[in-house]
Design a protein around this motif. Structure first.
Motif, PDB file in Angstrom:
ATOM      1  N   GLY A 199       0.666  -1.061   0.010  1.00  0.00           N
ATOM      2  CA  GLY A 199      -0.511  -0.318  -0.174  1.00  0.00           C
ATOM      3  C   GLY A 199       0.772   1.059   0.026  1.00  0.00           C
ATOM      4  N   THR A 200       1.441   1.684   0.464  1.00  0.00           N
ATOM      5  CA  THR A 200       2.789   2.477   1.347  1.00  0.00           C
ATOM      6  C   THR A 200       4.126   2.835   0.929  1.00  0.00           C
ATOM      7  OG1 THR A 200       2.309   2.181   2.987  1.00  0.00           O
ATOM      8  CG2 THR A 200       1.099   3.276   2.854  1.00  0.00           C
ATOM      9  N   GLY A 201       4.189   1.561  -0.359  1.00  0.00           N
ATOM     10  CA  GLY A 201       5.212   0.953  -0.328  1.00  0.00           C
ATOM     11  C   GLY A 201       7.011   0.058   0.605  1.00  0.00           C
ATOM     12  N   GLY A 202       6.320   0.219   1.939  1.00  0.00           N
ATOM     13  CA  GLY A 202       7.680  -0.318   2.557  1.00  0.00           C
ATOM     14  C   GLY A 202       7.519  -2.283   2.138  1.00  0.00           C
ATOM     15  N   THR A 203       6.431  -2.717   1.679  1.00  0.00           N
ATOM     16  CA  THR A 203       6.580  -3.565   0.822  1.00  0.00           C
ATOM     17  C   THR A 203       7.467  -4.437  -0.313  1.00  0.00           C
ATOM     18  OG1 THR A 203       4.734  -4.293   2.765  1.00  0.00           O
ATOM     19  CG2 THR A 203       5.161  -6.122   0.917  1.00  0.00           C
ATOM     20  N   GLU A 204       6.600  -2.659  -0.743  1.00  0.00           N
ATOM     21  CA  GLU A 204       7.198  -2.897  -2.589  1.00  0.00           C
ATOM     22  C   GLU A 204       9.159  -2.767  -2.216  1.00  0.00           C
ATOM     23  OE1 GLU A 204       6.779   0.519  -5.094  1.00  0.00           O
ATOM     24  OE2 GLU A 204       5.527  -1.258  -6.320  1.00  0.00           O
ATOM     25  N   ARG A 205       8.691  -2.428  -1.566  1.00  0.00           N
ATOM     26  CA  ARG A 205      10.625  -1.589  -0.914  1.00  0.00           C
ATOM     27  C   ARG A 205      11.515  -3.234  -0.810  1.00  0.00           C
ATOM     28  NH1 ARG A 205       8.948   3.241  -0.474  1.00  0.00           N
ATOM     29  NH2 ARG A 205      10.759   4.777  -0.592  1.00  0.00           N
ATOM     30  N   VAL A 258       5.438  -7.915   6.430  1.00  0.00           N
ATOM     31  CA  VAL A 258       6.323  -7.108   6.564  1.00  0.00           C
ATOM     32  C   VAL A 258       4.613  -6.510   6.998  1.00  0.00           C
ATOM     33  CG1 VAL A 258       6.961  -5.193   5.460  1.00  0.00           C
ATOM     34  CG2 VAL A 258       6.847  -7.341   4.045  1.00  0.00           C
ATOM     35  N   SER A 259       5.513  -6.526   8.607  1.00  0.00           N
ATOM     36  CA  SER A 259       4.326  -5.676   9.971  1.00  0.00           C
ATOM     37  C   SER A 259       5.395  -4.127  10.301  1.00  0.00           C
ATOM     38  CB  SER A 259       4.511  -6.484  10.639  1.00  0.00           C
ATOM     39  OG  SER A 259       5.319  -6.651  11.134  1.00  0.00           O
ATOM     40  N   GLY A 260       4.541  -3.432  11.083  1.00  0.00           N
ATOM     41  CA  GLY A 260       5.399  -2.197  11.775  1.00  0.00           C
ATOM     42  C   GLY A 260       5.436  -2.768  13.058  1.00  0.00           C
ATOM     43  N   ASN A 268       2.260   2.750   9.337  1.00  0.00           N
ATOM     44  CA  ASN A 268       1.913   3.224   9.178  1.00  0.00           C
ATOM     45  C   ASN A 268       0.619   3.592   9.242  1.00  0.00           C
ATOM     46  OD1 ASN A 268       0.470   1.446   7.552  1.00  0.00           O
ATOM     47  ND2 ASN A 268       1.355   1.144   5.629  1.00  0.00           N
ATOM     48  N   PHE A 269      -0.185   3.229  10.814  1.00  0.00           N
ATOM     49  CA  PHE A 269      -1.402   3.107  10.791  1.00  0.00           C
ATOM     50  C   PHE A 269      -1.335   3.215  12.767  1.00  0.00           C
ATOM     51  CE2 PHE A 269      -4.764  -0.285  11.849  1.00  0.00           C
ATOM     52  CZ  PHE A 269      -5.487   0.769  11.369  1.00  0.00           C
ATOM     53  N   ILE A 270      -2.454   4.075  12.720  1.00  0.00           N
ATOM     54  CA  ILE A 270      -2.553   4.373  14.648  1.00  0.00           C
ATOM     55  C   ILE A 270      -1.875   5.266  15.056  1.00  0.00           C
ATOM     56  CG2 ILE A 270      -2.969   3.625  16.786  1.00  0.00           C
ATOM     57  CD1 ILE A 270      -5.341   1.370  14.941  1.00  0.00           C
ATOM     58  N   ASN A 307      -9.087  -2.361  -0.087  1.00  0.00           N
ATOM     59  CA  ASN A 307      -8.101  -3.391   0.708  1.00  0.00           C
ATOM     60  C   ASN A 307      -7.222  -2.259   2.480  1.00  0.00           C
ATOM     61  OD1 ASN A 307      -7.213  -6.269   0.404  1.00  0.00           O
ATOM     62  ND2 ASN A 307      -7.922  -4.621  -1.271  1.00  0.00           N
ATOM     63  N   LEU A 308      -8.434  -1.072   2.104  1.00  0.00           N
ATOM     64  CA  LEU A 308      -7.298  -0.866   3.643  1.00  0.00           C
ATOM     65  C   LEU A 308      -5.946  -0.338   3.722  1.00  0.00           C
ATOM     66  CD1 LEU A 308      -9.733  -0.679   6.800  1.00  0.00           C
ATOM     67  CD2 LEU A 308      -7.838   0.728   6.360  1.00  0.00           C
ATOM     68  N   CYS A 309      -5.434  -0.689   2.987  1.00  0.00           N
ATOM     69  CA  CYS A 309      -3.956  -0.444   2.907  1.00  0.00           C
ATOM     70  C   CYS A 309      -3.370   1.534   2.785  1.00  0.00           C
ATOM     71  CB  CYS A 309      -3.295  -1.072   1.860  1.00  0.00           C
ATOM     72  SG  CYS A 309      -3.274   0.350   0.229  1.00  0.00           S
ATOM     73  N   MET A 310      -4.190   2.478   2.572  1.00  0.00           N
ATOM     74  CA  MET A 310      -3.516   3.924   3.097  1.00  0.00           C
ATOM     75  C   MET A 310      -3.480   4.515   2.104  1.00  0.00           C
ATOM     76  SD  MET A 310      -4.709   4.553   6.250  1.00  0.00           S
ATOM     77  CE  MET A 310      -6.452   3.866   7.940  1.00  0.00           C
TER      78      MET A 310
HETATM   79  C1  LIG Z   1      -5.196  -1.096   7.993  1.00  0.00           C
HETATM   80  C2  LIG Z   1      -3.365  -1.090   8.766  1.00  0.00           C
HETATM   81  C3  LIG Z   1      -3.964  -2.167   9.684  1.00  0.00           C
HETATM   82  C4  LIG Z   1      -2.514  -3.228  10.154  1.00  0.00           C
HETATM   83  N1  LIG Z   1      -2.250  -3.801  11.323  1.00  0.00           N
HETATM   84  C5  LIG Z   1      -1.763  -4.072  10.986  1.00  0.00           C
HETATM   85  C6  LIG Z   1      -1.544  -5.086  12.102  1.00  0.00           C
HETATM   86  O1  LIG Z   1      -1.980  -5.659  12.724  1.00  0.00           O
HETATM   87  N2  LIG Z   1       0.493  -5.883  12.791  1.00  0.00           N
HETATM   88  C7  LIG Z   1       1.187  -4.747  12.287  1.00  0.00           C
HETATM   89  O2  LIG Z   1       1.990  -5.072  12.954  1.00  0.00           O
HETATM   90  N3  LIG Z   1       1.081  -3.290  11.584  1.00  0.00           N
HETATM   91  C8  LIG Z   1      -0.164  -3.400  11.279  1.00  0.00           C
HETATM   92  N4  LIG Z   1      -0.207  -1.965  10.417  1.00  0.00           N
HETATM   93  C9  LIG Z   1       1.370  -1.551   9.647  1.00  0.00           C
HETATM   94  C10 LIG Z   1       1.635  -2.081   8.488  1.00  0.00           C
HETATM   95  O3  LIG Z   1       1.547  -3.848   8.173  1.00  0.00           O
HETATM   96  C11 LIG Z   1       2.811  -1.611   8.307  1.00  0.00           C
HETATM   97  O4  LIG Z   1       3.281  -0.561   8.205  1.00  0.00           O
HETATM   98  C12 LIG Z   1       3.606  -1.907   6.796  1.00  0.00           C
HETATM   99  O5  LIG Z   1       5.044  -2.039   6.369  1.00  0.00           O
HETATM  100  C13 LIG Z   1       2.784  -1.338   5.384  1.00  0.00           C
HETATM  101  O6  LIG Z   1       3.439  -1.786   4.384  1.00  0.00           O
HETATM  102  P1  LIG Z   1       3.176  -1.302   2.413  1.00  0.00           P
HETATM  103  O7  LIG Z   1       3.746   0.088   2.867  1.00  0.00           O
HETATM  104  O8  LIG Z   1       4.115  -2.196   1.992  1.00  0.00           O
HETATM  105  O9  LIG Z   1       1.912  -1.039   2.733  1.00  0.00           O
HETATM  106  C14 LIG Z   1      -1.251  -1.913   9.538  1.00  0.00           C
HETATM  107  C15 LIG Z   1      -1.423  -1.062   8.890  1.00  0.00           C
HETATM  108  C16 LIG Z   1      -3.221  -0.684   8.242  1.00  0.00           C
HETATM  109  C17 LIG Z   1      -3.245   0.312   7.429  1.00  0.00           C
END
Ligand SMILES: Cc1cc2nc3c(=O)[nH]c(=O)nc-3n(C[C@H](O)[C@H](O)[C@H](O)COP(=O)(O)O)c2cc1C
Length: 287
Positions: free
Chosen positions: A12-18, A88-90, A126-128, A224-227
């Motif tokens: 969604g926001t580039g992390g997984t793409e990197r 890939v998670s935050g 990228n969330f909360i 998909n709520l990726c932001m």
């Molecule tokens: C709607 C939403 C839900 C998320 N839920 C989680 C989660 O459950 N656990 C987590 O560790 N990160 C969560 N994240 C953070 C993303 O997994 C993280 O920022 C990731 O690097 C985003 O990848 P992207 O830049 O490829 O989209 C969530 C992000 C979004 C937008």
């Protein structure tokens, strides 16, 4: 070991793409032929020849994005082709994230894939709650080494499978509800007067959910709520009308983070203080 590596990813926001691009570079360095596709454009047939499918996606509500599940359901069955799953998670490998690959792996196995490898990478959140610039910068810096290590494990035939806690499996399964909420989230996005009709949101939407009609973005039913659209809008014109508090007030821009100075002698324990950053601390320090 294998000749071809087919990398399929959602971002969604580039992390997984990197991360996906890093895998491509690392596999090419060891002589593999690599294809890289976004899930929305990825093939559904991979033949039976030796090779590896590497699937990457961001953790969204302790699960994979719905589009990833839909793609696996459309995949043609194979007999024993090797697959690896990278989330890939935050927040890193902590509860309830530990179950975020379970359903995906089960679905791949039902299609005849042999999933021999799974791993969690951590990228900026990228969330909360944003990871903050210094920590985010350290995570981006750590990525190539993490990926190189994963590629050498994959090349050596190393097998690793996790056993998520039952409670994490339950939470991950319940997160399907959020996937339904994602459709409403997409529909709720208001296009304000700041929109300059650049079309970037439509171009970059990993779900193909946005189309431009007479200069206006129109949101369909497959968000998909990726932001990605909200943070990627150059004028901040897209405003969701639900889950507003989950959207980072400071925005989210990986390119800007990459340009920030790399913290020297950073105190990772201080940057990851508190339970919610436990998984990130472990990822960066091993503790
Ligand atoms: C709607 C939403 C839900 C998320 N839920 C989680 C989660 O459950 N656990 C987590 O560790 N990160 C969560 N994240 C953070 C993303 O997994 C993280 O920022 C990731 O690097 C985003 O990848 P992207 O830049 O490829 O989209 C969530 C992000 C979004 C937008």
């Amino acid at each position: 070991m294998e000749n071809n590596v087919d990398i399929v990813y959602f971002s969604g926001t580039g992390g997984t793409e990197r991360a996906a691009k890093c895998f491509k570079t690392s596999f090419e360095k060891v002589g593999r032929e690599v294809t890289l596709s976004k899930v929305k454009d990825a093939p559904i047939s991979f033949g039976e020849e030796d090779g590896l499918i590497l699937l990457l996606y961001p953790v969204l509500a302790a699960n994979a994005p719905r589009l990833v599940h839909d793609w696996i359901e459309r995949l043609e069955s194979v007999k024993g082709k090797r697959a690896a799953v990278i989330s890939v998670s935050g927040g890193g490998e902590m509860s309830p994230n530990t179950a975020c690959r379970a359903a995906v792996i089960r679905k791949l196995e039902r299609k005849g894939f042999v999933v021999t490898y799974e791993e969690m990478l951590v990228m900026p959140a990228n969330f909360i709650k944003f990871s903050g610039v210094p920590l985010s910068r350290l995570l981006l810096e750590a990525l190539p080494k993490k990926v190189e290590a994963a590629v050498s494990r994959l090349e050596s035939g190393f097998v690793t499978r996790s056993r998520p806690l039952p409670v994490d499996r339950l939470i991950s399964a319940a997160a399907k509800l959020e996937q339904l909420g994602a459709v409403s989230f997409g529909k709720s996005i208001a296009v304000t007067d700041a929109c300059i009709s650049c079309g970037r949101c439509a171009e970059n939407c990993p779900s193909g959910n946005i189309t431009m009609l007479e200069g206006n973005p129109i949101f369909g039913s497959s968000c998909n709520l990726c932001m990605g659209c909200i943070y990627g809008c150059p004028t901040g014109a897209l405003k969701p009308q639900m889950m507003k508090s989950a959207v980072l007030k400071e925005g989210f821009n990986l390119e800007a983070i990459e340009k920030a100075e790399l913290p020297q002698n950073a105190d990772i324990n201080a940057l990851t203080r508190g339970y919610s950053w436990k998984g990130v601390r472990k990822y960066l320090t091993g503790d």
